[in-house]
Structures are given as C-alpha cells and as structure tokens.
Design a protein around this motif. Sequence first.
Motif, short mmCIF file in Angstrom:
data_model
loop_
_atom_site.label_atom_id
_atom_site.label_comp_id
_atom_site.label_asym_id
_atom_site.label_seq_id
_atom_site.Cartn_x
_atom_site.Cartn_y
_atom_site.Cartn_z
N LYS A 158 0.98 -1.23 0.03
CA LYS A 158 0.10 -0.01 0.05
C LYS A 158 0.86 1.31 0.03
CE LYS A 158 -4.33 -1.26 2.21
NZ LYS A 158 -4.55 -1.67 3.65
N TYR A 159 2.37 1.10 0.82
CA TYR A 159 2.86 2.44 0.85
C TYR A 159 3.85 2.23 -0.42
CZ TYR A 159 0.61 2.36 5.41
OH TYR A 159 -0.30 2.27 6.20
N ALA A 160 4.31 1.17 -0.99
CA ALA A 160 5.54 1.20 -1.73
C ALA A 160 5.06 1.46 -3.17
CB ALA A 160 6.03 0.02 -1.54
N ASP A 161 5.90 1.92 -4.13
CA ASP A 161 5.62 2.11 -5.48
C ASP A 161 5.85 1.00 -6.32
OD1 ASP A 161 5.10 5.15 -6.25
OD2 ASP A 161 6.61 5.17 -4.74
N ARG A 162 6.66 0.21 -5.65
CA ARG A 162 7.19 -0.96 -6.35
C ARG A 162 7.62 -1.82 -5.19
NH1 ARG A 162 11.13 -1.41 -11.43
NH2 ARG A 162 9.16 -0.96 -12.64
N LEU A 163 7.31 -3.38 -5.31
CA LEU A 163 7.89 -4.41 -4.45
C LEU A 163 8.58 -5.23 -5.25
CD1 LEU A 163 4.78 -5.27 -2.16
CD2 LEU A 163 6.85 -4.27 -1.58
N SER A 164 9.61 -5.91 -4.80
CA SER A 164 10.44 -6.87 -5.47
C SER A 164 10.98 -7.92 -4.73
CB SER A 164 11.60 -6.31 -6.29
OG SER A 164 12.47 -5.90 -5.22
N VAL A 165 10.95 -9.08 -5.35
CA VAL A 165 11.43 -10.27 -4.47
C VAL A 165 12.49 -10.76 -5.61
CG1 VAL A 165 10.80 -12.30 -3.72
CG2 VAL A 165 9.20 -10.99 -4.32
N ASN A 166 13.75 -10.98 -5.18
CA ASN A 166 14.78 -11.51 -5.98
C ASN A 166 15.01 -12.94 -5.89
OD1 ASN A 166 15.45 -8.84 -6.41
ND2 ASN A 166 17.83 -9.00 -5.64
N ILE A 167 14.99 -13.37 -7.25
CA ILE A 167 14.92 -14.93 -7.24
C ILE A 167 16.24 -15.04 -7.25
CG2 ILE A 167 14.82 -14.92 -9.73
CD1 ILE A 167 12.76 -17.18 -9.07
N GLU A 168 17.15 -14.46 -7.68
CA GLU A 168 18.88 -14.57 -7.59
C GLU A 168 19.17 -15.62 -8.58
OE1 GLU A 168 20.13 -12.12 -6.43
OE2 GLU A 168 19.59 -11.37 -4.50
N ILE A 169 19.05 -16.92 -8.04
CA ILE A 169 19.43 -18.14 -8.97
C ILE A 169 18.33 -18.61 -9.94
CG2 ILE A 169 20.45 -20.58 -8.59
CD1 ILE A 169 22.07 -18.23 -7.65
N PRO A 170 18.63 -18.79 -11.15
CA PRO A 170 17.62 -19.05 -12.22
C PRO A 170 16.84 -20.63 -12.04
CG PRO A 170 19.59 -18.23 -13.16
CD PRO A 170 19.90 -18.60 -11.69
N THR A 171 17.39 -21.55 -11.34
CA THR A 171 16.89 -22.69 -11.34
C THR A 171 16.78 -23.19 -10.00
OG1 THR A 171 18.90 -23.97 -11.88
CG2 THR A 171 17.33 -23.34 -13.61
N GLU A 172 15.73 -24.03 -9.50
CA GLU A 172 15.26 -24.50 -8.19
C GLU A 172 16.36 -25.55 -7.70
OE1 GLU A 172 11.54 -26.16 -7.75
OE2 GLU A 172 11.54 -26.04 -5.69
#
Lengths: 432, 254
Positions: A158-172
């Motif tokens: 609600k307060y942020a313009d953008r939220l992000s989650v870093n996946i960092e490593i491309p495969t599980e």
Amino acid sequence: MQEKVQQKLKILADAAKFDVSCASSGNSRKNKGGIGNAVAAGICHSFTDDGRCISLFKILMTNNCIYDCAYCINRRTNDRPRATFTVQEIVDLTINFYRRNYIEGLFLSSGVIKNPDYTMERMMLVAKKLRLEERYFGYIHMKAIPGANQDLIQQAGKYADRLSVNIEIPTEFQLKKLAPEKNYQSVLQPMNQIKEGIQIYKEERKKYRRIPKFTPAGQSTQLIVGATPESDRQILQLSSSFYNQQQLKRVYYSGYLPVNEYDKRLPAMQSPPLVRENRLYQSDWLMRFYQFSADEILTEEHPFLDLDVDPKLAYALRNLHMFPVDINRADYPLILRVPGIGVQSAKMIVDARRFRRLTSYHLKKIGVVMKRAQYFITCNELAGRVLDWEPSRLKSHIVAESQMKKRKAGDTQLMLFPPQARITGQPKQLYF
Amino acid sequence: MAYIVYDGSFEGFLSVVFHCYQYKITPSDICKDANFQDILFADKETVATDEQRAARVWKAVQKKLHKRNKQLLFKAFLSEETDIELMLYRFIRRLLDSNFSIETDYGDTNVLQLKKLERKVMQEAARMLQFVRFQETKDGIFFAPIEPAYDVLPFVIRHFKNRFADQQWLIYDLKRDYGFFYDLKKAEEVVLSEKSFSTTDGKVDSNFLEEDEVAYQTLWKDYFNSINIKARKNLKLQRQHMPRRYWKFLPEKQ
Ligand code: SF4
C-alpha cells in the motif's frame, strides 16, 4: 550521534551495492501538499565511479543476516562489520537527501534479522512513516522478504511504488544448493501475492474510484548471472515468463562477483562476466522494446549469447532471409529489426518518408549506424548487399570493422564493449 | 541582400520575421545586436522588437504545428547556434507557405537540424533535474546554483514547484544572473543585487548554512563512495553521463 549514523551508512550502503536494480521509473505520483512526487521517466541524480546511475537511495536496513546464502557477501559466516538502522534513521536520511535533490526516492532492502516477519514489519514501518508522518509522495521501492507474513506484504504494497522479490538463482536445483535456507516456493509465493494484489486493485478500481493503490509501479526481480551453470536461453526464458505470466515490470541481471571465494560450490572467476551481463540486458531490451521473443533471440542450437556481437545483429545473421528491408516501404516492426537502427531512428524514418524517398544520406543524418545497417537494407539508391554475403563471413567482417574503429580511437577499455552498449546495469537506450 | 540586426531576444527575432514578410525581404543574414561587427554593409537594417507583431507571427506558426512541437522553434532558438536565425526563418517560411505540417520532414536538412538542436537544449534542461543540488540555509530556504549551457531554467521550474511544494527554494543561474524563488505559493523570477554565496561555484557562506547542512553533505558523500563497486570502475562512462562541468555543484564530487 551523527558519527554513529555515518558508520552505519557506510556499512549498509556498501552491503547494498550489489543489488543492481535502481530504476525509479514506471509510476507517476502527484504531490498532494507534502514533499515529493514520482515522475514516469525516473531521473538519475548522480553516477558513481563505476558509471552506474544513482537514482534511489539504495540501502539495507540491516546486514545482520541469519541466513547463509553462498553468493552473498552478507551471509552469516562472513566476518564483516555489521549494522542495523532504526526506522527513524532511515526516514531522516531519506527525507534530507530528497529535499536536497540528491535522490529520486528510497530503495529499501534488508538481510533477515531475527525472522522474516520482524524484518518485513520494520521495513513496512519505514514506508508508512514516510507516507503518513512526513507526507512524502516520492518513490519507494521495497524488497518483500521471502517467508514474511502475507498481511505485512499486503501493507507494504500500500505504501510502496514497487515491491520486488529477488529470485537470484535461475533454477530451483541450483538455488537449493547455494541457499539451503531458502526455497523456490518462498520466493514465488510473495511474487504471486503481489501479482494478485495488483490484479485485485485493478478490478476494484473499475468499481470504486477511490481505493488505495497497490504497488503502482509493479514488481521487479534480479538474477545473478554466472554463479551457476544455467544457459542464457534458460535465463531469457525465465525472464520472459516473468514478464508475461507474473507481469513483472523489470528483470535485472547481475554479473556474479566472486565475493566468497572460499566457498567451493561457486565457480572460480577472475572478474565479473560483464560482457555477458551486458548481452543479457540487450536481449532484455529486445524483448521489451523491440518486439522480440525469447525464442527468437536464442534457439535450442544456440543456447548462449554471442559475446562478439550484440543479440540483434546475431539474430539478423541467423535470419538473413528476412533481409534486405526496404526502408521506404517496410512496416515499423521490420525496420526495428535492422541492426544499426534504434527505436528513435526507426520512428523518425517512418515519419520522414511520408515527405520524400529516403536515401542513405538521410539515414546517416537521422542517426542510423550505416556501418552496420548497410548490409541489411535497401533504400532509394542503395541496393541490398545482404545477398552477397555468407553469414559467418559477414559477421567476422562487421566485427573486424568495428574493432578497427575502436583501435583507431585508441581506447583499450572499449575493446570489450561495443561503443553503443552501456554497462550501467540499466541501459537507457541502445542504438543497435 | 539584407543584413538584419535585432536585439537578440526571441520576440525580437519574431519581429524580424514579421518585418521580412511585410516588406517582402529575403534576409541574407539575421544577426544579434551584440554580434554584429561589420558596418561596411550598406543595407544593414535594424529591426526593433515589437511584442504585438511577434505575437502575431507566433500565433500563425502555432496554428500549423503539431501539439508536441509547439515549443520547437523557441527551444531551438535557445541553442544560440550560429545561423540559428536563418534556419528558423527558412523553417517558418516553408511552414507558413505549405498546407500541411512539415515538422517531421527529417529528410530536409534544415528540419532535421532544428530537431537536433531542440533535443540538445532539452537534454540540458533534463540535466538540471538531475544535477541541481540544494543547500539549506538558516532562514529555511533551499538554495541551488546552476550554470546551464543554454537558458533553460524556465523549463524546469514547474518540476521543482511540484516536487518541492512544501519547502522554499531558490534556483539561481550564475551565468545569466537571474533565478526563480518559490515562496510556498508561487515561483517568481528574481535578480539578486547582493549575494551571500560564491558567484563562481555557488557555495553558500558557511555562516548562513543551516546547522545540519554540512553533515548531510558529508553523509551523502559517504554514501556516494560506499555504493560504488571498485571492481567495475569505469570513469569514462561516469563522465559521459555526468560531464565535468556539473561537478563543482555536486557535494559528492568535492
Ligand atoms: S538472505 Fe539475503 S542478505 Fe541474507 S545471506 Fe541470503 S542473500 Fe544475503
């Protein structure tokens, strides 16, 4: 007091510097009687010695992390100075930097202190204080901490313009290996939640005019390149699915810097793979602004990006049958595919040819890189030369020519990078 | 062959255009008063600035321009390029003589050149948004000195007014000796006769600075240095994005 803040600032800025995403664009927010607004294009306020843009005040709330991810400098096994900001300290720094026009807004990230909920709540409080107490309407980009309570992420949104989650490593599989305390699910879960939050907001918006916005600038993520053996094709396909399925606004690529050399799970490296990182950014641009799909950029037979030539040229060389393109007739998307013609030039061409037939002289003036484009176009007097060439010969010819130019310019550093390509981590415009 | 001299203002230039139309003159050169040196030319003519005439030309031109190009001529004029007057004059003539818009006829050297000059001027304006740095003074005014290559300050006022609506500020062009002061309601043009800041680098006399000002400049500098990645050093790229001439106003570069 100031000295304490100064110490923390140095430690926590240093700890935040590997997170490349800095873009402040993607949303405009009006100032409603307080301080600050967000402008759609984003503004770079300074450039560090490495040539990267400083737009947002990018800082960690703490580097006192309880996790032990192999690729991260802040992992708990490392013996480094640790610090934690209070909520008020971050608020004060942000407002005072902002009022002096040093920054475009705040980008708040954090290591995990105590537990994900505790961390997320503190971060959320920073944003809340800025918005409600300081009446701050500038840009806020926040990390969602994987594993944090959904309600907290909801509030942060609600307060942020953008939220992000870093996946960092491309495969599980690789993620499990390098960051055993994390799992794919804990990364994807908040990502999906944010996506749904945005969708719900859009739906409700149709019914009620005034409902609180939810991360109006969308979400983004970051991938580390070169720490694990994934191919560029795998990476681009992942990005492409982020753009299309998760509706992410940006994917950032960060060439792996060997920060924890003692960890044998990671490859030994002399220097970060900057050229590869740059090629990935170029490909990303092709997907977002040049109407290319991931499968067009890399095929099964060619799973890695060519480090000698940019991906647009590489595509053209693989698809010579599409060329030459007639500058005076072809549709805009096709003109955009010609190496040496960027978005701006392509638009000008389409505008200008309504008045007269364009010649190579006009194209040059408009800003087309003729050295490159000449092989792929026909215009008034210039016959297409593409047919005379066999792809691999044409490639080495173009590469040799552009390197000759660089050598003449006497710049050894440029040898690694094509002159038009920027390695800022976030190119503003590419003329290829 | 007419050599026309005017006072160097945009209105003055538009008055020249009016004059040429009225007397059916084809000017061979249009020159700013200050730049005109050769008095040997017999048919040198000085055209006085006439606001009403200028307004008539402006209106006629506006009618023919696409809305995103309304300011094209003025912006290109600000570039102070040699021969800019003749380029603009040729453009206006062609524009008024034709039935359709010609602003995107980039195959025409004159049109393309104006477009490029406009871009150059607007890039300088954009750089003001990036590199303006305020210093907070004791009386609560945020002061920023600038020295843009072109006279672009008027283009950026709205941005600062919107963004810094709840603080008083003064942005001052040291080179052209004028600025805009915002008093929480409106932004107005000002010329300062007495200055409590350096006229070379705009630094406010330390007696007039707010208590925390120096501390925040230091914190910002620390931040700037800590966020840099040494392994990726690229000074050339830095200079390309942030040319040297802005550095003296940036606390992080002191
Ligand atoms: S959780 Fe984040 S800060 Fe902590 S070690 Fe992993 S990557 Fe680093």
